[in-house]
Design a protein around this motif. Structure first.
Motif, PDB file in Angstrom:
ATOM      1  N   GLU A 174      48.524  95.870 -14.721  1.00 41.06           N
ATOM      2  CA  GLU A 174      47.262  96.203 -14.072  1.00 41.06           C
ATOM      3  C   GLU A 174      46.136  95.537 -14.839  1.00 41.06           C
ATOM      4  OE1 GLU A 174      47.240  98.768 -11.627  1.00 41.06           O
ATOM      5  OE2 GLU A 174      45.080  99.081 -11.344  1.00 41.06           O
ATOM      6  N   ARG A 199      58.808 105.652  -8.600  1.00 42.03           N
ATOM      7  CA  ARG A 199      58.621 106.090  -7.208  1.00 42.03           C
ATOM      8  C   ARG A 199      59.950 106.553  -6.648  1.00 42.03           C
ATOM      9  NH1 ARG A 199      54.437 101.602  -4.584  1.00 42.03           N
ATOM     10  NH2 ARG A 199      53.073 101.562  -6.405  1.00 42.03           N
ATOM     11  N   GLY A 251      46.958  94.956  -9.423  1.00 41.68           N
ATOM     12  CA  GLY A 251      48.151  95.622  -9.942  1.00 41.68           C
ATOM     13  C   GLY A 251      49.384  95.080  -9.255  1.00 41.68           C
ATOM     14  N   HIS A 264      51.946 104.118 -10.184  1.00 41.74           N
ATOM     15  CA  HIS A 264      51.355 102.786 -10.370  1.00 41.74           C
ATOM     16  C   HIS A 264      50.572 102.792 -11.674  1.00 41.74           C
ATOM     17  CE1 HIS A 264      47.640 104.188  -7.785  1.00 41.74           C
ATOM     18  NE2 HIS A 264      47.959 105.039  -8.719  1.00 41.74           N
ATOM     19  N   GLN A 297      54.668  97.613 -13.723  1.00 43.83           N
ATOM     20  CA  GLN A 297      53.509  96.939 -13.140  1.00 43.83           C
ATOM     21  C   GLN A 297      52.607  96.444 -14.248  1.00 43.83           C
ATOM     22  OE1 GLN A 297      51.332  99.508 -10.441  1.00 43.83           O
ATOM     23  NE2 GLN A 297      52.562  98.875  -8.670  1.00 43.83           N
ATOM     24  N   SER A 301      47.519 102.032 -11.977  1.00 40.61           N
ATOM     25  CA  SER A 301      46.086 102.191 -11.733  1.00 40.61           C
ATOM     26  C   SER A 301      45.502 103.420 -12.426  1.00 40.61           C
ATOM     27  CB  SER A 301      45.799 102.251 -10.226  1.00 40.61           C
ATOM     28  OG  SER A 301      46.210 101.051  -9.609  1.00 40.61           O
ATOM     29  N   TRP A 328      52.417 106.229  -2.133  1.00 43.22           N
ATOM     30  CA  TRP A 328      53.018 106.217  -3.479  1.00 43.22           C
ATOM     31  C   TRP A 328      53.981 107.400  -3.566  1.00 43.22           C
ATOM     32  CZ3 TRP A 328      48.097 104.717  -2.400  1.00 43.22           C
ATOM     33  CH2 TRP A 328      47.723 103.444  -2.856  1.00 43.22           C
ATOM     34  N   PHE A 378      42.829  99.390   0.160  1.00 43.88           N
ATOM     35  CA  PHE A 378      43.196 100.404  -0.830  1.00 43.88           C
ATOM     36  C   PHE A 378      42.014 101.351  -0.930  1.00 43.88           C
ATOM     37  CE2 PHE A 378      45.541  96.609  -2.354  1.00 43.88           C
ATOM     38  CZ  PHE A 378      46.830  97.117  -2.333  1.00 43.88           C
TER      39      PHE A 378
HETATM   40  N1  PHE Z   1      47.945 100.259  -7.485  1.00 41.47           N
HETATM   41  C1  PHE Z   1      48.226  99.440  -6.346  1.00 41.47           C
HETATM   42  C2  PHE Z   1      49.695  99.580  -5.958  1.00 41.47           C
HETATM   43  O1  PHE Z   1      50.458 100.153  -6.690  1.00 41.47           O
HETATM   44  C3  PHE Z   1      47.939  97.990  -6.578  1.00 41.47           C
HETATM   45  C4  PHE Z   1      46.499  97.695  -6.845  1.00 41.47           C
HETATM   46  C5  PHE Z   1      45.968  97.755  -8.121  1.00 41.47           C
HETATM   47  C6  PHE Z   1      45.653  97.357  -5.813  1.00 41.47           C
HETATM   48  C7  PHE Z   1      44.657  97.493  -8.357  1.00 41.47           C
HETATM   49  C8  PHE Z   1      44.336  97.073  -6.038  1.00 41.47           C
HETATM   50  C9  PHE Z   1      43.840  97.132  -7.311  1.00 41.47           C
HETATM   51  O2  PHE Z   1      50.103  99.157  -4.899  1.00 41.47           O
END
Ligand code: PHE
Length: 355
Positions: free
Chosen positions: A221, A206, A323, A180, A219, A182, A156, A259
Motif C-alpha cells: 500500500e 479474506r 494498494g 487489505h 498487499q 489500507s 472485502w 472505492f
Molecule cells: N484497498 C483496496 C483493495 O484492497 C485497494 C486500494 C488501495 C484502492 C488504495 C485504492 C487506494 O482492493
C-alpha cells in the motif's frame, strides 16, 4: 564323573571356537561356569564319590575348571583384538576429505518480490512500514469512509475475531484480520509526520480460497500525503514503478473505478508484455490479456473524509494511495503461469526450489 568332566571340557573347547561376539561368549561362560551351569551340575556328584577317591576327584575337577577358564580368557582376548581391528578397518574417517555442505535455502518467491518492491519505492523516498495485521474495524473500514453497515464492506470478505475487542486494549470496534493494507492509511496519518511517503507491505486475509485466491496473501500500500499532491504525482510514481519493476517499455493507464476511500478512484492497468499493448498478435487475440492491458490494482486520490479520519486537515493536505496484491504483481512480472495460486503457500519444495 571323571569322564563327564572330560566331556565337558571338550564340549566347551568345541563351542568356544565358533563364538564371534562378546555377548555370545558371556552366554557360554554362564552356561558352563555359572552358578547353575554345567560344571556345578557335575560337581553335585562329588559327595557320592567314595571318600578315598573324593579328594583326587575334587582336584581333577579344579584342573578342568582352570583349563576351561583359561581358554575362556584366551577366547575373550582374541575377540577383543578382532573387534579393535575391525573398528580401525571400518570406522576410520578421512579428515582431509572435503566436508558435506549443509543445504542452504533461499527466500520465498513472495519475500523476493517484497524486497524488490520495497527497494524500488525507497528510491522515491517511500519508507517501508508495517501496520497491524490484527486490526480494529475502525482502521480497516470506518476510517476509510465505510460506516458500520455500508454495503461496500461486502467486497472485502473479512475474518472477524471472536471476542477480539476484549483482547486488544482500547475500543475501536470489532477486531478483524486486515482484509487489505489500507488500514495503514489512517494509522500513518495519525503519526503526524508530514509529508507522508509510506509503503505498507503486509499480509491480508479474506474468506476466499480458489485457484486464483489464497485466504492469506500480501498487499503493498502506497500513501503519499502533502500539500498540493495531484494525480500527476500519482502517475509519475506508478510509471516509475512499472518501468523499473516490469521493464522500460511498459506503460500504465488509469481507468475510472470506485472505492469509498479515494476520489477519484482508478484501476491501474499496465501494457501487456506478450502483445506489447496491442491486444493481438498477427490478427489473433492475445492469450495473455484481452485488449492489450492487464489490471494491476486499485488507486486514487485520498478521500477528504479519510484525511479527516487520520486527524489531518483536508483543506490543507491531499494525497494519493494505491494498494496492490504482491503475488499478483510478481506473477505478472515473471510470466509465471500457475494454475493454482495456493501452491505458493503449500511448502512444496519441488515448486519452491525453482525460484
Ligand atoms: N484497498 C483496496 C483493495 O484492497 C485497494 C486500494 C488501495 C484502492 C488504495 C485504492 C487506494 O482492493
Amino acid at each position: 564323573m571323571r569322564s563327564d568332566l572330560e566331556k565337558l571340557k571338550d564340549e566347551f573347547l568345541d563351542a568356544v571356537k565358533d563364538v564371534s561376539d562378546s555377548l555370545k561368549l558371556e552366554e557360554l561362560r554362564v552356561e558352563y561356569l555359572g552358578r547353575k551351569g554345567k560344571l556345578s551340575n557335575i560337581m553335585k556328584q562329588l559327595p557320592e564319590i567314595a571318600e578315598g577317591a573324593r579328594k583326587e576327584m575334587g582336584q581333577f575337577a579344579n584342573e578342568i575348571k582352570t583349563s576351561i577358564e583359561s581358554s575362556f580368557s584366551a577366547a575373550e582376548q582374541s575377540l577383543r583384538e578382532r573387534e579393535a581391528h575391525g573398528k580401525s578397518e571400518n570406522e576410520w574417517i578421512d579428515i582431509t576429505a572435503p566436508g558435506q555442505a549443509p543445504e542452504i535455502g533461499h527466500m520465498h518467491l513472495t519475500s523476493q518480490a517484497i524486497e524488490e518492491v520495497d527497494e524500488l519505492f525507497s528510491r522515491l523516498g517511500f519508507v517501508r512500514v508495517r501496520h497491524p495485521e490484527v486490526e480494529w474495524d475502525w482502521y480497516a473500514f470506518e476510517s476509510l469512509n465505510m460506516p458500520k453497515t455500508h454495503p461496500a464492506r461486502d467486497e472485502w470478505e473479512t475474518f472477524f475475531m471472536a471476542d477480539g475487542d476484549k483482547v486488544l486494549e482500547g475500543k475501536k470496534g470489532k477486531v478483524v484480520l486486515t482484509p487489505h493494507t489500507s488500514n495503514g492509511q489512517a494509522r500513518e496519518m495519525e503519526r503526524g509526520r508530514i509529508p507522508i511517503r509510506m509503503i505498507n507491505i503486509n499480509k491480508c486475509y479474506r474468506r476466499q480460497s480458489d485457484v486464483t485466491h489464497a485466504p492469506m496473501f500480501h498487499q503493498f500500500e502506497g500513501l503519499m500525503i502533502d500539500e498540493k499532491v495531484t494525480i500527476a504525482e500519482l502517475r509519475g510514481v506508478l510509471d516509475f514503478f512499472a518501468q523499473n519493476f516490469f521493464g522500460p517499455e511498459r506503460k500504465t493507464r488509469l481507468r475510472p473505478h470506485h472505492f469509498r476511500f479515494t476520489e477519484p478512484s482508478f484501476e491501474i492497468d499496465i501494457t501487456c508484455e506478450v502483445c506489447g499493448g496491442v491486444g493481438k498478435i498477427e490478427e489473433i487475440k492475445c492469450r495473455m490479456c484481452k485488449e492489450g492491458w492487464l489490471e494491476l490494482g486499485g488507486a486514487g486520490m485520498v478521500h477528504p473524509n479519510v484525511i479527516k479520519a487520520g486527524g489531518l486537515d483536508p483543506e490543507k493536505y491531499s494525497g494519493f494511495a494505491f494498494g496492490w496484491g504482491v503475488e499478483r504483481t510478481m506473477m505478472m512480472k515473471s510470466g509465471l503461469n500457475i494454475d493454482d495460486i495456493r501452491i505458493l503457500y503449500r511448502n512444496d519444495l519441488r515448486f519452491l526450489k525453482q525460484f
